[in-house]
Design a protein around this motif. Structure first.
Motif, PDB file in Angstrom:
ATOM      1  N   PHE A 111       0.787  -1.109  -0.075  1.00  0.00           N
ATOM      2  CA  PHE A 111       0.232   0.040   0.356  1.00  0.00           C
ATOM      3  C   PHE A 111       1.196   1.413   0.299  1.00  0.00           C
ATOM      4  CE2 PHE A 111      -2.232   3.237   2.904  1.00  0.00           C
ATOM      5  CZ  PHE A 111      -3.184   3.411   1.766  1.00  0.00           C
ATOM      6  N   GLY A 287     -16.041   2.456 -12.489  1.00  0.00           N
ATOM      7  CA  GLY A 287     -16.115   2.407 -11.458  1.00  0.00           C
ATOM      8  C   GLY A 287     -16.728   1.142 -10.530  1.00  0.00           C
ATOM      9  N   LEU A 290     -14.430  -2.190 -12.464  1.00  0.00           N
ATOM     10  CA  LEU A 290     -13.716  -2.102 -11.151  1.00  0.00           C
ATOM     11  C   LEU A 290     -13.842  -2.694 -10.226  1.00  0.00           C
ATOM     12  CD1 LEU A 290     -10.433  -1.830 -10.945  1.00  0.00           C
ATOM     13  CD2 LEU A 290     -11.010   0.186  -9.902  1.00  0.00           C
ATOM     14  N   LEU A 294     -13.114  -6.730  -8.917  1.00  0.00           N
ATOM     15  CA  LEU A 294     -11.354  -6.614  -7.981  1.00  0.00           C
ATOM     16  C   LEU A 294     -12.893  -8.167  -6.568  1.00  0.00           C
ATOM     17  CD1 LEU A 294     -10.784  -3.576  -7.827  1.00  0.00           C
ATOM     18  CD2 LEU A 294      -9.314  -5.353  -8.281  1.00  0.00           C
TER      19      LEU A 294
ATOM     20  N   ALA B  37      -7.641   0.234   3.283  1.00  0.00           N
ATOM     21  CA  ALA B  37      -6.854   1.634   2.289  1.00  0.00           C
ATOM     22  C   ALA B  37      -8.055   2.021   1.325  1.00  0.00           C
ATOM     23  CB  ALA B  37      -5.707   1.134   1.326  1.00  0.00           C
ATOM     24  N   PHE B  39      -9.344   4.810  -1.211  1.00  0.00           N
ATOM     25  CA  PHE B  39      -9.000   5.964  -1.838  1.00  0.00           C
ATOM     26  C   PHE B  39      -9.568   6.975  -2.082  1.00  0.00           C
ATOM     27  CE2 PHE B  39      -8.227   7.768  -6.093  1.00  0.00           C
ATOM     28  CZ  PHE B  39      -7.215   7.407  -6.263  1.00  0.00           C
ATOM     29  N   ILE B  85     -17.224  -3.459   0.187  1.00  0.00           N
ATOM     30  CA  ILE B  85     -16.121  -3.337  -0.185  1.00  0.00           C
ATOM     31  C   ILE B  85     -15.192  -3.803   0.501  1.00  0.00           C
ATOM     32  CG2 ILE B  85     -13.878  -2.063  -1.889  1.00  0.00           C
ATOM     33  CD1 ILE B  85     -16.718  -0.272  -2.780  1.00  0.00           C
ATOM     34  N   LEU B  94      -4.317  -4.576  -1.689  1.00  0.00           N
ATOM     35  CA  LEU B  94      -4.703  -3.613  -2.892  1.00  0.00           C
ATOM     36  C   LEU B  94      -5.475  -3.871  -3.054  1.00  0.00           C
ATOM     37  CD1 LEU B  94      -1.251  -3.945  -4.206  1.00  0.00           C
ATOM     38  CD2 LEU B  94      -1.786  -2.008  -3.105  1.00  0.00           C
ATOM     39  N   ALA B  95      -6.596  -5.035  -3.571  1.00  0.00           N
ATOM     40  CA  ALA B  95      -7.646  -4.986  -3.992  1.00  0.00           C
ATOM     41  C   ALA B  95      -9.058  -3.943  -3.376  1.00  0.00           C
ATOM     42  CB  ALA B  95      -8.295  -6.499  -4.022  1.00  0.00           C
ATOM     43  N   PHE B  97      -8.311  -0.696  -2.076  1.00  0.00           N
ATOM     44  CA  PHE B  97      -8.179   0.006  -2.675  1.00  0.00           C
ATOM     45  C   PHE B  97      -8.144   0.043  -3.593  1.00  0.00           C
ATOM     46  CE2 PHE B  97      -3.708   3.164  -3.637  1.00  0.00           C
ATOM     47  CZ  PHE B  97      -4.701   4.025  -2.510  1.00  0.00           C
ATOM     48  N   MET B  98      -7.924  -0.521  -4.607  1.00  0.00           N
ATOM     49  CA  MET B  98      -8.082  -0.116  -6.178  1.00  0.00           C
ATOM     50  C   MET B  98      -9.534  -0.306  -6.036  1.00  0.00           C
ATOM     51  SD  MET B  98      -5.603  -2.128  -8.285  1.00  0.00           S
ATOM     52  CE  MET B  98      -4.982  -3.626  -7.422  1.00  0.00           C
ATOM     53  N   ALA B  99     -10.297  -0.758  -5.220  1.00  0.00           N
ATOM     54  CA  ALA B  99     -11.950  -0.553  -5.952  1.00  0.00           C
ATOM     55  C   ALA B  99     -12.794   0.479  -4.585  1.00  0.00           C
ATOM     56  CB  ALA B  99     -12.441  -2.489  -4.666  1.00  0.00           C
ATOM     57  N   ALA B 101     -10.932   3.201  -4.931  1.00  0.00           N
ATOM     58  CA  ALA B 101     -10.720   4.211  -6.479  1.00  0.00           C
ATOM     59  C   ALA B 101     -11.806   4.292  -7.557  1.00  0.00           C
ATOM     60  CB  ALA B 101      -9.236   3.933  -6.769  1.00  0.00           C
ATOM     61  N   GLY B 102     -13.007   3.416  -7.606  1.00  0.00           N
ATOM     62  CA  GLY B 102     -13.674   2.786  -8.017  1.00  0.00           C
ATOM     63  C   GLY B 102     -15.126   3.465  -7.714  1.00  0.00           C
TER      64      GLY B 102
END
Lengths: 320, 289
Positions: A111, A287, A290, A294, B37, B39, B85, B94-95, B97-99, B101-102
């Motif tokens: 992270f 979004g 995504l 995930l 995390a 975003f 989420i 990280l998944a 965190f990126m989710a 971002a969506g």
């Protein structure tokens, strides 16, 4: 790979390249322009996958593309370099900038790497705004010379398409070889278990820097191709939103195989064109996609196809 | 720099530092306790500002009533994010965190579609006028932010270090498995953490809405600063986040006064890069990030 598989693969590649060579003949100019951007993006997604095979998901990649773009623009405009020189030079400069950035970045993992790469890339992007006498500030650089190849003007989108295709094929072949070489195997081992790799005598920090530099070099080449086509470059094109679209392409495709990100790019490019009517809502769809990938398909389309393929072959009574 | 300008810049950097501390503490708390995390943290801040815009500027509620509604609204948003989420992507930081971002994309589009993308929304100042300190005139509205932020940070500190729930949360951050063995409900704790994290971001956005213009994209700049603050302070260190928030508040305000906004942001990032090279674990962090 045994010989018959290698032969199959070679024939398939030749068929795809042959198809790509014939493609612009049946298409309008708008579609050829889309294909030009598509080829740039193919190099971009494959080079991004290269850096993430180490497990370092970063947010700097699009800015590295910008470094290549700005380098090519300045070399063509101010130093009068031809396009044969600006494209490789853009890659080398991007790799050098990546090396400098990796000095603080290699101190972080997971992270921390993700957000530090975003912050340091933002520093580079802001410097294009700040030093406006060199980089043109908000408006960026315009009137970038396009040049010629073999006497044909690159202003013609079809001619440019063949140049992009040649560069993309060369880049993909190089990246594919690196991916299968010992270096590629070491990179993948870092994402599986960095501590184990370290105890096996692998210099983890060196290989992570190398992955970032190699990926950035190809991103720089993609950036050079992009700015020569557009004739202009500005900081807005390399912002966080663009970076998240890149992450979406790669996540949708999956990073398990070399071809996954290209599949993701193709699917999402069609989706992007189909949602043209709902311009304002588009980021919401992307979004949502995504998030869904995930959560439900963390290995992307590549993982999904692999799973389906395994199911079909095992049900069909194959030897496994 | 004259004394009056200096005092004015100092006061502004305290105000900015307080807001950064409120925003960054939520990010650091969520990461420290459950490795969540977020975003979309900047977008949480944006939603807080929009709630005040809708209730105070459009519906005519009293300012502080609107702020009092913004805080629970964003806290619920934080809890929903945890449930929908972070919980399903628990195995991979990280998944998650990126989710998120969506999620940031989704919240930006929704804010733009509900209230319009065009011009930035102006929220009128609830307290008009300025206070004079050493010859410098400082907007009273800005000054009120400092005590509110300090009171919130103090309350959070008391919660974390003096209550059973706070101790449970800290236990989860040190060793979730051992905490679970002691009968601490990890799921409840991460839900609570995201609620608190959202509440503090929402409060910061609500307080800042009359000072900065409200747009769907206002979270972008804030989240960059919050990330820098969290790295400088040391990932998962609440004290570090507060200290780093004030440092960055000073760097930004003085940088902007002496040079310009872009240079100020670049200085902040450069400071972060230097910290990473000489002290990768951050100012107050225990482990490398």
């Amino acid at each position: 790979m045994n010989t018959s598989k290698t032969l199959q693969f070679a024939l398939l590649s030749l068929a795809v390249i042959g198809g790509m060579i014939l493609l612009p003949q049946g298409l309008g100019l708008y579609s050829v322009e889309l294909l030009n951007i598509f080829l740039v993006n193919v190099i971009l997604v494959c080079s991004y996958r290269m850096t993430v095979t180490t497990g370092d998901w970063g947010l700097a990649h699009i800015v590295m593309m910008g470094v290549g773009g700005y380098s090519a623009a300045l070399l063509a405009k101010d130093a009068g370099f031809s396009i044969y020189l600006t494209i490789p030079a853009a890659g080398l400069i991007a790799a050098f900038v990546a090396y400098v950035m990796s000095l603080p970045l290699s101190r972080t993992v997971g992270f921390g790497y993700f957000i530090a790469s975003f912050a340091i890339a933002e520093l580079v992007r802001l410097s294009w705004l700040k030093f406006d006498t060199l980089f043109g500030g908000v408006r960026g650089l315009i009137n970038i010379p396009i040049g010629k190849v073999f006497g044909y003007s690159l202003f013609d989108p079809v001619i440019y398409y063949y140049l992009s295709l040649a560069v993309a094929v060369i880049c993909l072949m190089l990246m594919f070889q690196i991916d299968r070489s010992r270096i590629g195997i070491v990179w993948r081992s870092l994402s599986t278990d960095a501590d184990l790799a370290r105890s096996g005598g692998i210099n983890v920090s060196y290989y992570r820097k190398l992955a970032f530099m190699c990926g950035s070099a190809f991103a720089g080449v993609a950036g050079a191709l992009l700015v020569h086509r557009l004739g202009s470059v500005d900081p807005k094109g390399f912002d966080l939103t663009t970076m998240i679209y890149l992450v979406i392409w790669v996540v949708v495709g999956g990073t398990g195989s070399f071809w996954g990100p290209i599949a993701g790019l193709i699917v999402m490019t069609f989706f992007f064109e189909w949602t043209r009517e709902f311009l304002a809502w588009r980021p919401l769809f992307f979004g949502g996609i995504l998030i869904l990938f995930l959560i439900f398909l963390p290995n992307g389309l590549d993982g999904l196809l692999r799973k389906l393929f395994d199911k079909v072959t095992s049900r069909g009574g194959a030897k496994q | 720099m004259e004394l009056a300008t200096f005092v004015q810049t100092l006061a502004n950097s305290l105000v900015l530092g307080s807001i950064y501390a409120l925003v960054a503490i939520g990010l650091s708390l969520a990461f420290g306790v459950m490795r969540m995390a977020n975003f979309a943290h900047g977008e949480f801040y944006m939603v807080g500002a929009y709630v005040v815009y809708a209730l105070y500027a459009l519906a005519g509620w009293p300012f502080y009533a609107a702020v009092a509604v913004a805080v629970p609204v964003v806290a619920v948003l934080g809890m929903l994010t945890e449930r929908l989420i972070f919980r399903p992507t628990k195995s991979n930081t990280l998944a998650g965190f990126m989710a998120t971002a969506g999620l940031a994309f989704i919240l930006q589009v929704l804010a733009g579609q509900i209230w319009g993308v065009g011009l930035a929304k102006q929220v009128p100042m609830p307290i008009v006028g300025a206070t004079e300190i050493f010859g410098a005139l400082i907007s009273t509205q800005r000054l009120t932010i400092i005590p509110i932020a300090f009171a919130t940070l103090a309350a959070l500190w008391v919660f974390l270090y003096r209550t059973k729930w706070g101790r449970g949360m800290r236990a989860c951050s040190i060793d979730p498995d051992a905490a679970a063995l002691q009968g601490i409900d990890i799921r409840k704790m991460s839900l609570l953490t995201m609620g608190l994290s959202g509440a503090s971001a929402g409060l910061a956005g609500a307080l800042m809405s009359p000072i900065y213009s409200v747009t769907p994209y206002m979270g972008h700049g804030v989240v960059l600063i919050a990330f820098i603050v969290v790295i400088i302070g040391g990932m998962a260190s609440v004290e570090g986040a507060v200290a780093a928030a004030f440092i960055i508040g000073f760097v930004h305000t003085f940088g902007t006064t002496i040079w310009d906004g872009i240079t100020a942001t670049m200085l902040g990032v450069a400071f972060m890069a230097v910290i990473l090279v000489i002290r990768p674990q951050g100012l107050f962090g225990q482990n490398p990030v």
